[in-house]
Design an enzyme around this catalytic site. Structure first.
Site, PDB file in Angstrom:
ATOM      1  N   THR A 184       0.859  -1.187   0.000  1.00 15.32           N
ATOM      2  CA  THR A 184       0.000   0.000   0.000  1.00 15.32           C
ATOM      3  C   THR A 184       0.895   1.237   0.000  1.00 15.32           C
ATOM      4  O   THR A 184       2.053   1.168   0.412  1.00 15.32           O
ATOM      5  CB  THR A 184      -0.902   0.039   1.245  1.00 15.32           C
ATOM      6  N   GLU A 329      -5.915  -3.484  -1.238  1.00 18.14           N
ATOM      7  CA  GLU A 329      -6.371  -4.665  -0.497  1.00 18.14           C
ATOM      8  C   GLU A 329      -7.515  -5.389  -1.206  1.00 18.14           C
ATOM      9  O   GLU A 329      -7.932  -6.463  -0.793  1.00 18.14           O
ATOM     10  CB  GLU A 329      -6.831  -4.253   0.910  1.00 18.14           C
ATOM     11  N   LYS A 437     -14.883  17.754  10.332  1.00 19.94           N
ATOM     12  CA  LYS A 437     -15.892  17.748  11.400  1.00 19.94           C
ATOM     13  C   LYS A 437     -16.118  19.172  11.872  1.00 19.94           C
ATOM     14  O   LYS A 437     -15.283  19.752  12.540  1.00 19.94           O
ATOM     15  CB  LYS A 437     -15.435  16.874  12.567  1.00 19.94           C
ATOM     16  N   TRP A 442     -20.544  16.285  10.059  1.00 19.37           N
ATOM     17  CA  TRP A 442     -19.564  15.984   9.010  1.00 19.37           C
ATOM     18  C   TRP A 442     -19.849  16.757   7.737  1.00 19.37           C
ATOM     19  O   TRP A 442     -20.989  16.881   7.305  1.00 19.37           O
ATOM     20  CB  TRP A 442     -19.608  14.494   8.650  1.00 19.37           C
TER      21      TRP A 442
END
Ligand code: AMP
Length: 545
Positions: A184, A329, A437, A442
């Site tokens: 990754t 992944e 936030k 959000w």
């Protein structure tokens, strides 16, 4: 009662055997590091991959050994996919854009026995040779006449091919054997290794070729602009073998002009890459309409595809956009945005609103969104939660890291925040660490970026959360302008009016020449947060430019 069907393991080499037998004359065209265009056929790919498999055995590469590449998309890299994985070893594609410390870490962690490299990356190889303690084989992917002078430790790819026969039987093995390894990007901490198997790779290829995924066939000419070191070029080389499509490999030339020339010269029908690549291509053809004589569709993923980009491809050039989501992944395919019949009839704006979503799960991928307590949220297009997935090509653990247990009750937490609508279209609202936030609520940075990109003076937009004394965080919008644009803050903020909830409107806009990009071409928001984290200071008032 057990079914009475054959047990035939799903193996990567079978993709090559099939392509070489059933599509022997189909072409593979590569732009080489040497500068020229190389072309040969699937049957040649088969012969040379078998020669290289013999060469690997002669070099002492054993089943399970890791063999690394530092290479662009080209025919030699493709041959290694089959020669290495097909003989039971593990192909480890290293991203050369990573920092040298990360590359050295990865090579040591994977314990690569050999590293094959394109000449472009000789400086990285020499730096690695000076650092690595265990001896390893280094193979330059060129012929004898291009071998770098003054470094006797290097082997020559073409000499290895020339000195071995193509007489090689791909071994039968357990389909769960590891076939390739990809780390990754590691924007935080050390990169983590994802170890694919033969089975997961072949199943992923079947799923990737489906009509509502990438819709690939023998009538396609596929240009994977996304590099093989970014999750195996999203599986496209394997898919091309499976369906017998022509493969066009762009080598190191990823600028708009070079890509455009290759697309036209090779009559490419389908391509795939991250938005930053498409920005270069679109600006190269700006001012033209229907600039593409053969290209029918392009996959855009790895980062959100702005609506303005989808509209430019579709309206101006009549190239369909397939917005896709995935991750290392997931091999990487998770969802693709192909419209359902009832959506085709929607007004244009509503259709683009669907295309801003990352799309429906490909068969094989099961997904859900959950609240912080792990409770499943409803698919109403409103509820936002952590996105979890599972499926036969999803990682269950990281390579060489026994302590990591990424799964939660058998599900892989993606680290993305998303909502899912009744039709099953998933939309990423943010990477969970990028979420803004404000006053306990959000704000989706991706929504703000998407709307800002609709202004013709905006080339690209990035929105980050910045500390704020009253609201915890407030959005700060960072913009790169299109060439010739004189767009200023007030005009852009006025443009956002009515398109966003009032409290989502960024408190300030800054104009930059470019954004910092990570190893896979994505904007490094963490770096921007570091740089502009105090922009609203202790008073909450934006700093003056
Ligand atoms: P990587 O493993 O480097 O391919 O990064 C995977 C991450 O990229 C995902 O978890 C998402 O955060 C992001 N990503 C990939 N595709 C998209 C997309 N179409 N829209 C938004 N984010 C995406």
């Amino acid at each position: 009662m057990i079914g009475l069907m054959m047990q035939q393991p799903l193996l990567v080499a079978s993709l090559l055997t099939h392509a070489a037998r059933h599509h022997a004359d189909q072409e593979i065209v590569s732009r080489r590091v040497e500068g020229d265009i190389h072309r040969y056929r699937f049957v040649d790919l088969g012969v040379r991959s078998r020669r290289m498999a013999n060469a690997l055995a002669a070099l002492g590469i054993q089943p399970g050994d890791r063999v690394a590449t530092l290479a662009w998309n080209g025919y030699r890299h493709l041959e290694l996919n089959f020669a290495v994985s097909g003989s039971g070893a593990v192909l480890h594609t290293i991203n050369p854009r990573l920092h040298l410390d990360h590359i050295a870490y990865i090579v040591e962690h994977a314990d690569d026995r050999a590293i094959f490299f394109d000449l472009t990356f000789l400086p990285i190889i020499e730096a690695l040779q000076a650092r690595l303690t265990t001896p390893r084989l280094f193979v330059a992917m060129c012929d004898a006449s291009h071998m770098p002078a003054g470094n006797d430790s290097l082997l020559c790819y073409e000499s290895l091919i020339d000195s071995h026969s193509s007489d090689f039987e791909w071994p039968l093995m357990d389909e769960n054997t590891a076939s390739s390894l990809c780390y990754t990007s590691g924007t935080t901490g050390n990169p983590k290794g994802v170890l694919y198997s033969h089975r997961s790779t072949v199943l992923h290829s079947y799923a990737g070729a489906l009509p509502d995924t990438f819709n690939c066939s023998a009538r396609d000419a596929i240009l994977p602009v996304v590099p093989m070191f970014h999750v195996n070029a999203w599986g496209l080389p394997f898919i091309a073998c499976m369906v017998g499509a022509k493969l066009v490999l762009p080598g190191p030339a990823l600028d708009g002009k070079s890509l455009y020339e290759l697309i036209e010269a090779e009559q490419v029908t389908m391509s795939a890459g991250v938005p930053t690549i498409w920005q270069g291509l679109l600006s190269h053809v700006s001012g033209q309409s229907r600039a593409f004589s053969s290209m029918k569709r392009t996959v855009i993923g790895g980062a959100p595809c702005p609506t303005a980009m989808a509209a430019q491809f579709q309206k101006v050039h009549e190239v369909d956009v397939l917005h896709a989501w995935g991750m290392t992944e997931l091999s990487p395919l998770g969802t693709v945005c192909n419209l359902k019949p009832h959506q085709l009839a929607l007004p244009e704006d509503a259709r683009y609103a669907v295309q801003a979503k990352q799309g429906r799960a490909v068969f094989g991928i099961d997904m859900k969104i959950v609240d912080p307590n792990g409770k499943s949220l409803s698919w109403d297009g409103e509820a936002v939660g952590d996105l979890l997935v599972r499926g036969p090509w999803v990682a269950s653990a990281y390579f060489g890291d026994a302590s990591s247990q990424p799964l939660r009750d058998g599900w892989f937490p993606t680290g993305d925040m998303a909502k899912i609508d009744r039709d099953g279209f998933m939309q990423i609202t943010d990477r969970s660490k990028d979420v803004i936030k404000s006053g306990g609520e959000w704000i989706s940075s991706i929504d703000i970026e998407n709307i800002a990109c609709l202004h013709p003076g905006v080339a690209s937009a990035t929105c980050i959360g910045v500390r704020h004394p009253k609201w915890d965080e407030r959005p700060l919008l960072l913009i790169t302008r299109t060439s010739g644009s004189t767009l200023e803050k007030d005009e852009l903020l006025a443009f956002l009016d009515g398109k966003l909830a009032r409290w989502w409107k960024p408190d300030d806009v800054l104009f930059l020449d470019s954004f910092p990009l990570g190893a896979t071409g994505k904007v490094l928001k963490a770096k921007l947060r570091e740089q502009y984290g105090d922009h609203y200071g202790s008073s909450g008032a934006p700093k003056q430019a």
